[in-house]
Motif scaffolding. Structure first.
Motif, mmCIF file in Angstrom:
data_model
loop_
_atom_site.group_PDB
_atom_site.id
_atom_site.type_symbol
_atom_site.label_atom_id
_atom_site.label_comp_id
_atom_site.label_asym_id
_atom_site.label_seq_id
_atom_site.Cartn_x
_atom_site.Cartn_y
_atom_site.Cartn_z
ATOM 1 N N MET A 96 9.998 -24.625 -5.111
ATOM 2 C CA MET A 96 9.803 -25.553 -3.993
ATOM 3 C C MET A 96 8.433 -26.224 -3.979
ATOM 4 N N HIS A 97 7.405 -25.510 -4.455
ATOM 5 C CA HIS A 97 6.043 -26.029 -4.334
ATOM 6 C C HIS A 97 5.307 -26.111 -5.668
ATOM 7 N N ASN A 98 5.990 -25.739 -6.749
ATOM 8 C CA ASN A 98 5.376 -25.733 -8.085
ATOM 9 C C ASN A 98 4.093 -24.889 -8.106
ATOM 10 N N ILE A 99 4.156 -23.739 -7.443
ATOM 11 C CA ILE A 99 3.006 -22.842 -7.340
ATOM 12 C C ILE A 99 3.240 -21.621 -8.222
ATOM 13 N N GLN A 100 2.245 -21.296 -9.024
ATOM 14 C CA GLN A 100 2.275 -20.069 -9.819
ATOM 15 C C GLN A 100 1.616 -18.971 -8.990
ATOM 16 N N SER A 101 2.404 -18.039 -8.499
ATOM 17 C CA SER A 101 1.879 -16.938 -7.699
ATOM 18 C C SER A 101 1.180 -15.934 -8.607
ATOM 19 N N VAL A 102 0.295 -15.144 -8.013
ATOM 20 C CA VAL A 102 -0.494 -14.169 -8.762
ATOM 21 C C VAL A 102 -0.176 -12.775 -8.246
ATOM 22 N N MET A 103 -0.080 -11.833 -9.161
ATOM 23 C CA MET A 103 0.127 -10.432 -8.817
ATOM 24 C C MET A 103 -1.036 -9.645 -9.414
ATOM 25 N N LEU A 104 -1.675 -8.807 -8.587
ATOM 26 C CA LEU A 104 -2.806 -7.993 -9.024
ATOM 27 C C LEU A 104 -2.367 -6.538 -9.115
ATOM 28 N N SER A 105 -2.789 -5.860 -10.179
ATOM 29 C CA SER A 105 -2.419 -4.453 -10.327
ATOM 30 C C SER A 105 -3.541 -3.687 -11.021
ATOM 31 N N THR A 106 -3.753 -2.452 -10.579
ATOM 32 C CA THR A 106 -4.697 -1.553 -11.244
ATOM 33 C C THR A 106 -3.972 -0.396 -11.923
ATOM 34 N N ILE A 127 0.828 -1.199 0.000
ATOM 35 C CA ILE A 127 0.000 0.000 0.000
ATOM 36 C C ILE A 127 0.869 1.258 0.000
ATOM 37 N N GLY A 128 0.581 2.155 -0.933
ATOM 38 C CA GLY A 128 1.271 3.441 -0.998
ATOM 39 C C GLY A 128 2.653 3.336 -1.618
ATOM 40 N N GLU A 129 3.558 4.192 -1.133
ATOM 41 C CA GLU A 129 4.956 4.216 -1.576
ATOM 42 C C GLU A 129 5.752 3.300 -0.676
ATOM 43 N N VAL A 130 6.205 2.179 -1.216
ATOM 44 C CA VAL A 130 6.941 1.223 -0.394
ATOM 45 C C VAL A 130 8.364 1.097 -0.930
ATOM 46 N N ARG A 131 9.302 1.337 -0.029
ATOM 47 C CA ARG A 131 10.725 1.308 -0.368
ATOM 48 C C ARG A 131 11.441 0.290 0.525
ATOM 49 N N ASP A 133 1.424 1.851 -14.732
ATOM 50 C CA ASP A 133 2.844 2.120 -14.503
ATOM 51 C C ASP A 133 3.477 1.045 -13.619
ATOM 52 N N ILE A 134 2.765 0.625 -12.586
ATOM 53 C CA ILE A 134 3.260 -0.422 -11.691
ATOM 54 C C ILE A 134 3.327 -1.752 -12.443
ATOM 55 N N THR A 135 2.314 -2.034 -13.244
ATOM 56 C CA THR A 135 2.296 -3.265 -14.039
ATOM 57 C C THR A 135 3.479 -3.297 -15.007
ATOM 58 N N THR A 136 3.714 -2.179 -15.683
ATOM 59 C CA THR A 136 4.829 -2.085 -16.622
ATOM 60 C C THR A 136 6.160 -2.272 -15.906
ATOM 61 N N THR A 164 -0.821 0.304 -4.652
ATOM 62 C CA THR A 164 0.586 0.685 -4.683
ATOM 63 C C THR A 164 0.757 1.919 -5.566
ATOM 64 N N THR A 165 1.442 2.933 -5.022
ATOM 65 C CA THR A 165 1.720 4.127 -5.823
ATOM 66 C C THR A 165 3.179 4.178 -6.258
ATOM 67 N N PHE A 166 4.071 3.514 -5.514
ATOM 68 C CA PHE A 166 5.482 3.436 -5.862
ATOM 69 C C PHE A 166 6.063 2.203 -5.199
#
Length: 167
Positions: free
Chosen positions: A76-86, A20-24, A89-92, A55-57
């Motif tokens: 380790m677990h043969n799991i395909q993780s998922v990432m969600l984005s709206t 959430i927000g600007e995370v560094r 710029d973050i997706t790119t 996420t803004t940054f």
């Protein structure tokens, strides 16, 4: 300084991370520690979702830690993780760093609603910060040659600093 935070929830083996927000880098020591604990679990890991809808940054250290999560779960677990984005710029950014290799990156039209709790802020000493930043960037270097070319000088510098700390 970071103006955001990381939240986490787990239910029936699904691990949910909300950035959430600007995370560094300074805000991700607790995330790295949590991932270390999850890594050690041999059972009860069904899936992982990283929610970037608020996420803004996000900096390269955080992206490296997330890449480490995706790689470990895949290996380790043969799991395909998922990432969600709206945010396009973050997706790119995530795709340009190679996270699409270890995550299924889904674009959403609205924010998700999940009950999560904020990870506690960790007092980051120089040694733990150095280790976290170094590991994150080493992981990014493994994803593709472009990342390797970009981050290799930083990795070498951080490795020198780590060696100097031992003296």
């Amino acid at each position: 300084m970071s103006t955001g935070h990381v939240e986490y929830a787990s239910l029936n083996g699904t691990h949910f991370f909300k950035i959430i927000g600007e995370v560094r880098a300074q805000s991700c020591i607790s995330l790295d520690k949590l991932l270390g604990k999850i890594e050690k679990q041999s059972t009860n890991i069904v899936s992982a979702v990283v929610d970037l809808t608020q996420t803004t940054f996000i900096d390269s250290t955080v992206l490296g830690i997330l890449a480490k999560l995706g790689l470990k779960l895949k290996q380790m677990h043969n799991i395909q993780s998922v990432m969600l984005s709206t945010n396009p710029d973050i997706t790119t950014l995530a795709n340009s760093m190679g996270l699409g290799q270890v995550f299924a990156i889904l674009t959403c039209s609205e924010e998700t609603k999940v009950c999560t709790k904020a990870l506690p802020d960790e007092d980051a000493n120089q040694k733990s910060m150095l280790t976290t930043v170094l590991d994150a960037h080493k992981t990014l270097c493994k994803l593709n040659q472009s990342n390797h070319n970009i981050f290799e000088p930083l990795v070498k510098q951080l490795e020198k600093e780590k060696e100097q700390e031992k003296v």
